[in-house]
Design a protein around this motif. Structure first.
Motif, short mmCIF file in Angstrom:
data_model
loop_
_atom_site.label_atom_id
_atom_site.label_comp_id
_atom_site.label_asym_id
_atom_site.label_seq_id
_atom_site.Cartn_x
_atom_site.Cartn_y
_atom_site.Cartn_z
N ASN A 32 0.93 -1.11 0.09
CA ASN A 32 0.02 -0.13 0.08
C ASN A 32 0.85 1.19 0.08
O ASN A 32 1.58 1.40 0.86
CB ASN A 32 -0.86 -0.10 1.17
N PRO A 33 0.86 2.09 -1.09
CA PRO A 33 1.61 3.30 -1.09
C PRO A 33 1.41 4.24 0.21
O PRO A 33 2.54 4.98 0.61
CB PRO A 33 1.38 3.77 -2.39
N SER A 34 0.36 4.26 0.59
CA SER A 34 0.16 5.24 1.62
C SER A 34 0.71 4.77 2.85
O SER A 34 0.83 5.52 3.89
CB SER A 34 -1.46 5.33 1.75
N VAL A 35 1.00 3.40 3.14
CA VAL A 35 1.54 2.81 4.26
C VAL A 35 3.18 2.60 3.83
O VAL A 35 3.60 1.45 3.53
CB VAL A 35 1.08 1.45 4.68
N SER A 36 3.71 3.66 3.97
CA SER A 36 5.09 3.77 3.72
C SER A 36 5.81 4.75 4.69
O SER A 36 5.41 5.43 4.97
CB SER A 36 5.42 4.26 2.33
N ASP A 37 7.22 4.24 4.73
CA ASP A 37 7.92 4.84 5.78
C ASP A 37 8.35 6.48 5.08
O ASP A 37 8.22 7.46 6.10
CB ASP A 37 9.54 4.32 5.76
N THR A 38 8.16 6.85 3.96
CA THR A 38 8.31 7.98 3.21
C THR A 38 6.99 9.03 3.82
O THR A 38 7.22 10.25 4.26
CB THR A 38 8.42 8.16 1.83
N SER A 45 6.63 15.44 9.79
CA SER A 45 7.06 16.75 9.71
C SER A 45 6.06 17.63 9.31
O SER A 45 6.24 19.10 9.85
CB SER A 45 8.16 16.72 8.59
N LEU A 46 5.07 17.28 8.73
CA LEU A 46 3.90 18.23 8.48
C LEU A 46 3.34 18.59 9.72
O LEU A 46 3.04 19.74 9.87
CB LEU A 46 2.79 17.55 7.48
N VAL A 51 2.27 22.93 13.67
CA VAL A 51 2.35 23.50 15.14
C VAL A 51 3.08 24.84 15.01
O VAL A 51 2.62 25.58 15.77
CB VAL A 51 2.82 22.25 15.98
N ARG A 52 4.25 24.78 14.58
CA ARG A 52 4.93 26.10 14.20
C ARG A 52 4.46 27.32 13.71
O ARG A 52 4.59 28.36 14.16
CB ARG A 52 6.56 25.80 13.68
N ALA A 53 3.49 26.99 12.80
CA ALA A 53 2.60 27.94 11.99
C ALA A 53 1.36 28.18 12.77
O ALA A 53 0.51 29.09 12.32
CB ALA A 53 2.29 27.52 10.61
N GLY A 54 1.04 27.79 14.00
CA GLY A 54 -0.21 27.94 14.54
C GLY A 54 -1.18 27.29 14.17
O GLY A 54 -2.27 27.60 14.78
N GLN A 55 -0.89 26.15 13.49
CA GLN A 55 -2.27 25.43 12.87
C GLN A 55 -2.47 24.13 13.52
O GLN A 55 -2.34 23.11 12.93
CB GLN A 55 -1.97 25.54 11.52
N THR A 56 -2.40 24.21 14.87
CA THR A 56 -2.62 23.07 15.74
C THR A 56 -4.18 22.35 15.39
O THR A 56 -4.93 22.73 15.37
CB THR A 56 -2.50 23.21 17.34
#
Length: 322
Positions: A32-38, A45-46, A51-56
């Motif tokens: 499943n491409p959606s279930v990948s380490d990448t 990271s998203l 969080v840093r942009a205030g969009q918690t």
């Protein structure tokens, strides 16, 4: 969005839930491409960037009810009940065609029938810790009046019990001061509306038209329609509706049972049909969330002179101790 892609690749395209990897047999990418380490690294990271942009990300805020410990600042479910039952707002009127150009008052987005439907769904979801897709799919055949003061609600299936074997909920008549949370009163009011509309079987919560007419077609109200009406109802009582969603009653009911009724975690899990395997700690997420309103002022945590709390109608206690 990632969950949707995982479902699409896994179920619709038949790729399953195996991690996306390179086959040692033919050298091709499988799984499943959606279930990948990448993708997992990207999602982590998203979240950090948001969080840093205030969009918690914010989960649904809990609906509050009166606490015998007197902690909650607002009693939303009681305010909704009082507003939906006040004269001129909760009246059930016969259908009269109106003019399209005629101006409407703020509360006229729903009539007395729709408001009784809402109040009944509020109470059942709150007390039985149900998801709203479960509440809206309740059938009239699922309800049994065991006695004048007891109702038995048996769901045919739930998300956690897809093949049945769901334990019934026994709901009792509450004392008059807790009428706004009483499941027997809420069901009786709504069943009276359905009987007047000639509905005796099928879905309990039908679609309600703009003219406050009950649909005779056996179609339940959708979650999207309910959420819109629920948020309109919050605006009625001057509450900003955005933080509240379809899980707000489930979360609020869990907190009410734990804080006000002083139920233990195992008892709450048994009642709600939740797993008693606390490894996932789902129940803790319902009990504690930064999105919820504070239950007590911080300056009163150790104040021995604070005012007594709301008196419990059962045991008569009004102290803050547990």
């Amino acid at each position: 969005m990632r969950a949707a892609m995982t479902y699409a690749f896994g179920r619709i395209h038949g790729l399953g839930s195996l991690t996306w990897h390179k086959s040692e047999v033919n050298g091709r990418m499988v799984g499943n491409p959606s279930v990948s380490d990448t993708v997992a690294i990207y999602m982590t990271s998203l979240r950090r960037r948001k969080v840093r942009a205030g969009q918690t990300a914010t989960s649904s805020r809990a609906i509050t009810a009166a606490s015998s410990a007197g902690h909650f600042y607002n009693d939303i479910i009681r305010d909704l009940y009082n507003y939906n039952h006040q004269p001129g707002v909760g009246d059930i009127n016969s259908y009269t065609p109106g003019k399209r150009s005629a101006p409407k008052k703020d509360h006229e987005w729903a009539g007395g029938r729709a408001r009784r439907l809402l109040q009944c769904t509020y109470v059942l979801a709150f007390l039985c810790l149900l998801r709203f897709d479960e509440v809206l799919k309740i059938q009239l055949e699922d309800i049994e009046f065991v006695s004048p003061i007891c109702v038995k609600l048996t769901l045919p299936f739930r998300k956690t019990h897809q093949f049945g074997n769901v334990q019934p909920f026994y709901l009792y008549l509450f004392p008059e001061p807790l009428a706004y949370l009483c499941p027997v009163r809420a069901l009786a009011e709504w069943l009276e509306v359905l009987e007047a509309a000639g509905v005796y079987d099928g879905y309990l919560f039908r679609k309600v038209g703009a003219s406050d007419r009950i649909s005779v077609d056996n179609e339940h109200m959708t979650s999207e329609t309910f959420l819109e009406m629920f948020r309109n109802n919050l605006v009625d009582i001057r509450i900003f509706p955005a933080p509240y969603g379809t899980h707000s009653f489930r979360r609020g009911g869990c907190q009410w049972l734990y804080t006000t009724c002083r139920w233990g975690l195992r008892r709450i899990c048994d009642w709600g049909g939740w797993s008693t395997d606390f490894s996932s700690m789902t129940i803790v997420k319902y009990l504690i969330s930064y999105a919820d309103d504070p239950q007590e002022k911080r300056e009163d945590f150790m104040n021995p002179n604070r005012a007594p709390s709301v008196k419990c109608y059962t045991c008569g206690r009004s102290c803050h101790c547990i």
